[in-house]
Design a protein around this motif. Sequence first.
Motif, PDB file in Angstrom:
ATOM      1  N   GLU A  13     -49.592 -65.752  57.434  1.00  0.00           N
ATOM      2  CA  GLU A  13     -49.782 -64.477  56.744  1.00  0.00           C
ATOM      3  C   GLU A  13     -51.165 -64.411  56.095  1.00  0.00           C
ATOM      4  OE1 GLU A  13     -46.617 -63.918  53.958  1.00  0.00           O
ATOM      5  OE2 GLU A  13     -45.357 -62.894  55.428  1.00  0.00           O
ATOM      6  N   MET A  14     -51.582 -65.509  55.473  1.00  0.00           N
ATOM      7  CA  MET A  14     -52.867 -65.527  54.794  1.00  0.00           C
ATOM      8  C   MET A  14     -54.044 -65.424  55.774  1.00  0.00           C
ATOM      9  SD  MET A  14     -52.420 -65.492  51.583  1.00  0.00           S
ATOM     10  CE  MET A  14     -51.099 -65.750  50.376  1.00  0.00           C
ATOM     11  N   ALA A  15     -53.812 -65.756  57.042  1.00  0.00           N
ATOM     12  CA  ALA A  15     -54.874 -65.653  58.041  1.00  0.00           C
ATOM     13  C   ALA A  15     -55.302 -64.211  58.251  1.00  0.00           C
ATOM     14  CB  ALA A  15     -54.421 -66.262  59.364  1.00  0.00           C
ATOM     15  N   GLN A  16     -54.469 -63.254  57.816  1.00  0.00           N
ATOM     16  CA  GLN A  16     -54.821 -61.844  57.929  1.00  0.00           C
ATOM     17  C   GLN A  16     -56.098 -61.516  57.156  1.00  0.00           C
ATOM     18  OE1 GLN A  16     -53.399 -59.216  59.730  1.00  0.00           O
ATOM     19  NE2 GLN A  16     -52.419 -60.943  60.747  1.00  0.00           N
ATOM     20  N   ILE A  17     -56.357 -62.275  56.106  1.00  0.00           N
ATOM     21  CA  ILE A  17     -57.575 -62.036  55.323  1.00  0.00           C
ATOM     22  C   ILE A  17     -58.797 -62.212  56.211  1.00  0.00           C
ATOM     23  CG2 ILE A  17     -58.961 -62.785  53.358  1.00  0.00           C
ATOM     24  CD1 ILE A  17     -56.354 -63.887  52.124  1.00  0.00           C
ATOM     25  N   VAL A  18     -58.868 -63.331  56.914  1.00  0.00           N
ATOM     26  CA  VAL A  18     -60.018 -63.633  57.763  1.00  0.00           C
ATOM     27  C   VAL A  18     -60.017 -62.752  59.003  1.00  0.00           C
ATOM     28  CG1 VAL A  18     -61.146 -65.421  59.141  1.00  0.00           C
ATOM     29  CG2 VAL A  18     -60.175 -65.993  56.906  1.00  0.00           C
ATOM     30  N   TYR A  19     -58.838 -62.541  59.589  1.00  0.00           N
ATOM     31  CA  TYR A  19     -58.753 -61.730  60.806  1.00  0.00           C
ATOM     32  C   TYR A  19     -59.258 -60.309  60.556  1.00  0.00           C
ATOM     33  CZ  TYR A  19     -56.937 -59.573  65.030  1.00  0.00           C
ATOM     34  OH  TYR A  19     -56.834 -58.886  66.209  1.00  0.00           O
ATOM     35  N   LYS A  20     -58.823 -59.703  59.467  1.00  0.00           N
ATOM     36  CA  LYS A  20     -59.235 -58.326  59.178  1.00  0.00           C
ATOM     37  C   LYS A  20     -60.694 -58.273  58.729  1.00  0.00           C
ATOM     38  CE  LYS A  20     -54.580 -56.688  58.248  1.00  0.00           C
ATOM     39  NZ  LYS A  20     -53.582 -56.222  57.245  1.00  0.00           N
TER      40      LYS A  20
ATOM     41  N   LYS B 273     -63.080 -60.270  59.927  1.00  0.00           N
ATOM     42  CA  LYS B 273     -63.921 -60.482  61.103  1.00  0.00           C
ATOM     43  C   LYS B 273     -63.736 -59.417  62.176  1.00  0.00           C
ATOM     44  CE  LYS B 273     -64.645 -64.682  62.596  1.00  0.00           C
ATOM     45  NZ  LYS B 273     -64.497 -66.091  63.038  1.00  0.00           N
ATOM     46  N   TYR B 274     -62.511 -58.986  62.376  1.00  0.00           N
ATOM     47  CA  TYR B 274     -62.225 -58.115  63.520  1.00  0.00           C
ATOM     48  C   TYR B 274     -61.672 -56.742  63.138  1.00  0.00           C
ATOM     49  CZ  TYR B 274     -62.423 -62.789  65.503  1.00  0.00           C
ATOM     50  OH  TYR B 274     -62.812 -64.067  65.837  1.00  0.00           O
ATOM     51  N   GLY B 275     -61.408 -56.524  61.869  1.00  0.00           N
ATOM     52  CA  GLY B 275     -60.790 -55.274  61.453  1.00  0.00           C
ATOM     53  C   GLY B 275     -61.730 -54.274  60.824  1.00  0.00           C
ATOM     54  N   GLY B 276     -63.032 -54.537  60.905  1.00  0.00           N
ATOM     55  CA  GLY B 276     -63.983 -53.602  60.325  1.00  0.00           C
ATOM     56  C   GLY B 276     -63.872 -53.490  58.813  1.00  0.00           C
ATOM     57  N   ARG B 277     -63.606 -54.619  58.146  1.00  0.00           N
ATOM     58  CA  ARG B 277     -63.380 -54.601  56.703  1.00  0.00           C
ATOM     59  C   ARG B 277     -64.360 -55.535  55.982  1.00  0.00           C
ATOM     60  NH1 ARG B 277     -58.390 -53.382  54.621  1.00  0.00           N
ATOM     61  NH2 ARG B 277     -59.493 -53.736  52.648  1.00  0.00           N
ATOM     62  N   PRO B 278     -65.639 -55.180  55.926  1.00  0.00           N
ATOM     63  CA  PRO B 278     -66.587 -56.033  55.200  1.00  0.00           C
ATOM     64  C   PRO B 278     -66.260 -56.142  53.717  1.00  0.00           C
ATOM     65  CG  PRO B 278     -67.586 -53.914  55.735  1.00  0.00           C
ATOM     66  CD  PRO B 278     -66.299 -53.981  56.490  1.00  0.00           C
ATOM     67  N   ASP B 279     -65.553 -55.120  53.182  1.00  0.00           N
ATOM     68  CA  ASP B 279     -65.196 -55.141  51.764  1.00  0.00           C
ATOM     69  C   ASP B 279     -64.331 -56.336  51.405  1.00  0.00           C
ATOM     70  OD1 ASP B 279     -63.313 -53.458  53.445  1.00  0.00           O
ATOM     71  OD2 ASP B 279     -62.095 -53.637  51.626  1.00  0.00           O
TER      72      ASP B 279
END
Length: 232
Positions: free
Chosen positions: A78-85, A87-93
Amino acid sequence: MRTSWWTRILDFISPRQCVVCGERLAPTERSLCSVCLLHLPRTVFQFTPEDNLMAQHFWHITPVKQAAAFIYYEPHSEMAQIVYKLKYGGRPDIGEDMGRLMGVEMSYARYFDNIDALVPVPLAKNRLHQRGYNQSEELARGIQQKTGIPIVTKAIARRDFRQSQTKLRRQERQENVKDIFLLKDDAELKNKHVLLIDDICTTGATLIACIDAIKHVEGISISVLTFGFTKS
């Protein structure tokens, strides 16, 4: 953290969600809800920066003063969503938010004492164009906001983009990034203690390759910091 009325209005119109659990964020929460923030699998490597699981990747290979990662990273968790989003989710914020968090929490261990410059590990031009931002630079930007340490982005370049490191074994990772970084301008690195910033450390191959590109700069000292560390 103070929030503006405009932020509260936007949250009402389009509620922000925790990047891990999807729950609605409170106006004062950034990227993570308070529950997921509490349950981040922190490494606390910053309290033993010369001798921890991450630092051991660099022993007898390349000169590193200290090494730390903020959390343990497990792919597909679940915590991997932080890095996934990030890097790949367009979420520089997300990177900026996590950088601020690292800047605050790791300062308690005085991890940033005597650091002169933050140096994000660069992306290849084609990958930077695809993504629109460098996730490591976003992490560094957040850290800078809490520490005041300047960011250096012009000293190192990445020659090209080879195969992704994700599915490669240790030896393959080292070969994949060998000589991939180029020192372009050492003026801002001379006689400085620099902190290399990256998103994830698995084998340390990318960081080692980056260190190899700058380790002969006059008077340089090098430390490393990543958001996540993958146990091997």
